[in-house]
Write a protein that holds these residues in place. Structure first.
Motif: not given
Length: 461
Positions: A344-348
């Motif tokens: 799970e990654y926080r990005g655009y």
């Protein structure tokens, strides 16, 4: 009126007015303080004299026996003495030169307390009184009077001194204020002179910093930061104009040539359709080139319109592969996705899909027909990596660094025929940089290329 003056002149005028107000308040305060102080001293002196005269009076058996020579005894001039009857308020005895214009109110005298010294100011005189009981025979009122010449003289001297000193103080304060304002504005004037030498043709110049931590240095640093941003923006605009004119010239020339040839004589419908189809393909290339150029010309804050969101890389990869499958099928390329890990990654998400699709399209364009492209996702240390491996023409070692330059093509004719603009890898690098990632390329000619994108797992935004 002041709106037309410079800031330096305004400050000088305002400081001068403030100093006048301060000096006026100071002078008035000094005047009143001296007046009160001198009057207090005069009253204290009269109190001592009147109490002493009272003692002398009580030593006599008859009131008229007292000798009223306090002036000589106390060496205080002028001094006038009078004794009044408490009931009739008529004088019993007085000095020969007692002022005739000293008046008294019967009600005021009746209200006097016994053995208490009081003071009253009349015209230019200060009158002190005390009510005493003379040997239980009668009650009398003792009056001692002096002029306020000492007070008047002192205040006149103060006014004379102030009238002499204040103009000098104002002149020196004006000169000093002008000097301070000049010294304070000198760094700003230096900044202005340096700014005048900077123009749009050359934004590389910077203001000189004094290495201090004062407000002027902070202003210089902010202006230099602004100039740096402007320089980058002008460079991007200039580069955009240069890139656009360079890259759009060829398709526009092709479209113009096709149309000119078609208009030389009557053509069949099929020939017109062929011209329109060729022109449409070139227009699509122009449109894509302009969109890619605009993307690259934007600042990071202009690109990041959407908020960051929590995403899963397997979903991003799967969606990107599905969107380019038709293009892969057209080029007879098989797509294989090997999912080893996901995070799970926080990005655009939109930007990441653009980046992955650019990598996949590039791999498809440079792959041999009837070959495959292998996409893998896995963890490696503190990074999550996505690798795209193709079995195509490969990239020469000395060209691997250049592929991130705008409009650079290792095989220009093939890339052009495939609808590429030469901007995909530049866009890829910009998006990866936004996500604090890294790109690694391993390639061998005529064997294939593996491009790996690494995203940091820790400190993710």
């Amino acid at each position: 009126m002041t709106s037309k003056l410079s800031i330096k002149k305004k400050l000088l005028i305002y400081s001068f007015l403030i100093q006048i107000i301060i000096l006026a308040i100071f002078s008035f305060s000094l005047y009143k303080a001296l007046e009160i102080s001198t009057l207090d001293k005069l009253q204290a002196t009269l109190k001592v004299i009147i109490l002493d005269v009272t003692d002398d009076l009580l030593e006599k058996k008859v009131i008229t026996d007292i000798i009223l020579d306090a002036e000589k005894e106390y060496k205080f001039e002028p001094l006038f003495i009078r004794i009044l009857d408490n009931n009739t308020h008529e004088k019993l005895i007085q000095t020969s030169n007692f002022p005739k214009n000293i008046e008294h109110s019967d009600q005021y005298l009746n209200n006097l307390e016994q053995n208490t010294v009081t003071f009253e100011e009349q015209n230019n005189y200060l009158v002190s009184r005390i009510k005493i009981d003379f040997h239980n025979e009668k009650v009398v009122i003792l009056e001692i009077v002096t002029t306020k010449d000492i007070l008047t003289s002192t205040l006149e001297n103060v006014l004379y001194i102030l009238s002499f000193i204040l103009p000098i103080v104002l002149i020196f304060s004006l000169i000093g204020g002008n000097f301070l304002i000049y010294k304070s504005f000198l760094p700003i004037e230096n900044i202005l002179s340096q700014l005048k030498e900077i123009n749009a043709k050359d934004l590389s110049a910077r203001l000189k910093s004094n290495k201090n931590k004062d407000e002027i240095n902070q202003l210089v640093e902010e202006v230099n930061s602004l100039l740096k941003r402007l320089e980058l923006s002008f460079e991007k605009i200039s580069q955009f104009s240069s890139d656009a004119s360079h890259e759009l010239k060829t398709p526009l020339t092709i479209i113009r040539g096709e149309i000119e040839i078609a208009l030389r004589r009557e053509r069949s419908n099929e020939e017109y359709k062929s011209v329109l189809s060729s022109s449409l393909n070139e227009i699509i290339i122009i449109e894509k080139t302009i969109n890619d150029l605009l993307f690259l010309a934007k600042n990071e804050k202009d690109i990041l319109i959407d908020n960051q969101e929590d995403i899963y890389f397997d979903e991003i990869i799967d969606e990107s592969i599905n969107e380019v499958k038709s293009f892969a099928k057209l080029n007879q390329i098989e797509m294989n996705f090997i999912l080893e890990d996901t995070i799970e990654y926080r990005g655009y998400s939109n930007l990441l899909k653009i980046a992955l699709k650019n990598v996949l399209k590039n791999a498809i364009q440079f792959s041999h027909k009837n070959s495959q492209i292998i996409v893998k996702s896995y963890k490696k240390g503190n990074f999550f990596e996505i690798s795209v491996q193709d079995f195509g023409i490969g990239i020469e070692k000395n060209e691997q660094i250049k592929i991130f330059e705008k409009f650079y093509r290792t095989d220009k004719s093939r890339n052009k025929n495939s609808g590429g603009t030469g901007l995909g890898m530049s866009i890829l690098k910009k998006i990866v940089d936004i996500h604090k990632g890294k790109i690694n390329i391993q390639s061998k000619e005529n064997i294939g290329t593996t491009l790996t994108i690494s995203f940091p797992i820790e400190n993710n935004f």
